[in-house]
Scaffold this active site. Structure first.
Site, PDB file in Angstrom:
ATOM      1  N   GLY A 138       1.030  -1.183  -0.490  1.00  0.00           N
ATOM      2  CA  GLY A 138      -0.502  -0.403   0.335  1.00  0.00           C
ATOM      3  C   GLY A 138       0.675   1.436   0.505  1.00  0.00           C
ATOM      4  O   GLY A 138       0.344   2.419   0.353  1.00  0.00           O
ATOM      5  N   ARG A 139       2.246   0.816  -0.563  1.00  0.00           N
ATOM      6  CA  ARG A 139       3.194   2.567  -0.483  1.00  0.00           C
ATOM      7  C   ARG A 139       3.678   2.625   0.509  1.00  0.00           C
ATOM      8  O   ARG A 139       3.473   3.884   0.856  1.00  0.00           O
ATOM      9  CB  ARG A 139       2.157   3.368  -1.507  1.00  0.00           C
ATOM     10  CG  ARG A 139       2.458   2.880  -2.935  1.00  0.00           C
ATOM     11  CD  ARG A 139       3.286   3.489  -3.782  1.00  0.00           C
ATOM     12  NE  ARG A 139       3.741   2.275  -5.556  1.00  0.00           N
ATOM     13  CZ  ARG A 139       3.718   1.105  -5.275  1.00  0.00           C
ATOM     14  NH1 ARG A 139       3.481   0.253  -4.208  1.00  0.00           N
ATOM     15  NH2 ARG A 139       3.936   0.689  -6.120  1.00  0.00           N
ATOM     16  N   LEU A 140       3.031   2.690   1.860  1.00  0.00           N
ATOM     17  CA  LEU A 140       3.143   3.044   3.918  1.00  0.00           C
ATOM     18  C   LEU A 140       4.381   2.395   3.414  1.00  0.00           C
ATOM     19  O   LEU A 140       4.396   1.657   4.591  1.00  0.00           O
ATOM     20  CB  LEU A 140       2.256   2.580   4.626  1.00  0.00           C
ATOM     21  CG  LEU A 140       1.221   3.583   3.950  1.00  0.00           C
ATOM     22  CD1 LEU A 140       0.145   3.755   5.393  1.00  0.00           C
ATOM     23  CD2 LEU A 140       1.911   5.478   3.781  1.00  0.00           C
TER      24      LEU A 140
END
Ligand SMILES: Cc1cc2nc3c(=O)[nH]c(=O)nc-3n(C[C@H](O)[C@H](O)[C@H](O)COP(=O)(O)O)c2cc1C
Length: 206
Positions: A183-185
Site C-alpha cells: 500500500g505504498r506506506l
C-alpha cells in the site's frame, strides 16, 4: 508497480542502534539472496551544481566507513577532489530494500590501496594501469593495443602499482534504510550522526 510484500514490517526500534552494523546485516542478506552484484552502489558526486552518478562496488568497511576503489583521475576522481561531499545508494530488488548514504570521502592510505590492487586478478591490474578513466579514446583497438603493450612490458614481473589509482572511504553523515511495504506506506528510517559514534534515528514518511 508491484506491491512490496516480502518483508515483515520494520518497526520503530527494530533497527540496530549502529547503522553500520545494520548496513552490514542488510548486505549479508543481499549476498545470500543470490543477486548478481549485491555490493553495487550508485555513487553521486557534484561539482558546480551538476550532479553525476555511476555504479561502483562497495569493497568493505574501513572502520565505520565504506570503501570503494577507482581511478583518482577519472571524472569521479576529479569531482571528488573538487568536492568530497557525495552520496551513495544501494538497491536490492529481491529484498525490496534501499539504503541511501550521504557524507564525504577521504582517500585511503596507499598501503591499503596497494593491498587491494594486488589481490585483484592480474588482468584487472593491467586494466587499471592501462585505463585513463573517463578520457576520450580514438578506438577500441587503441585501448586493446595499450593493454597488450602493458601486459608484454610487465610479463613475468609484478604489475607496477598505478599512482593514479586507489580507494576512498566514504564517511557517512546520514544513512536511510528503506523497505517496501504494502500500500505504498513503505518504511523509512534515517540515522543522522549526533556525535562521534552516536546516531539519532527518525522515521520518515514514505
Ligand atoms: C556493476 C558495476 C560495477 C562497477 N564498479 C566500479 C568500481 O568499483 N570502480 C570504478 O571505478 N568503476 C566501476 N564501474 C564503472 C563505473 O560505473 C564508471 O563507468 C566508471 O567508474 C567511470 O566513472 P567516472 O567517469 O564518473 O569516473 C562499475 C560499473 C558497474 C556497472
Amino acid at each position: 508497480m508491484s506491491q512490496y510484500t516480502k518483508n515483515s514490517p520494520l518497526g520503530d526500534g527494530e533497527l540496530l542502534p549502529d547503522p553500520i552494523a545494520q548496513l552490514a546485516a542488510w548486505l549479508d542478506d543481499a549476498k545470500e539472496a543470490g543477486m548478481i552484484e549485491p555490493t553495487a552502489m550508485a555513487l553521486g558526486t557534484s561539482v558546480d551544481g551538476q550532479p553525476s552518478v555511476r555504479i561502483v562496488l562497495f569493497k568493505g568497511f574501513v572502520g565505520q566507513d565504506l570503501s570503494f576503489y577507482t581511478n583518482y583521475e577519472g571524472r569521479k576522481g576529479r569531482e571528488l577532489a573538487a568536492n568530497p561531499r557525495c552520496a551513495a545508494t544501494f538497491w536490492w530488488d529481491r529484498l525490496e530494500r534501499q539504503v541511501r548514504i550521504e557524507g564525504a570521502v577521504e582517500k585511503l592510505p596507499e598501503s591499503l590501496s596497494r593491498e587491494y590492487f594486488y589481490r585483484r586478478p592480474r588482468e584487472s591490474q593491467i586494466g587499471a594501469l592501462t585505463s585513463r578513466q573517463s578520457a576520450v579514446v580514438a578506438s577500441r583497438e587503441e585501448l586493446d593495443r595499450r593493454w597488450e603493450e602493458n601486459a608484454q612490458r610487465h610479463a613475468g614481473a609484478e604489475v607496477p602499482f598505478p599512482s593514479f589509482w586507489g580507494g576512498y572511504r566514504l564517511v557517512p553523515a546520514s544513512l536511510e534504510f528503506w523497505q517496501g511495504r504494502r500500500g505504498r506506506l513503505h518504511d523509512r528510517l534515517r540515522y543522522t550522526r549526533s556525535g562521534a559514534n552516536e546516531w539519532r534515528i527518525e522515521r520518515l514518511e514514505p
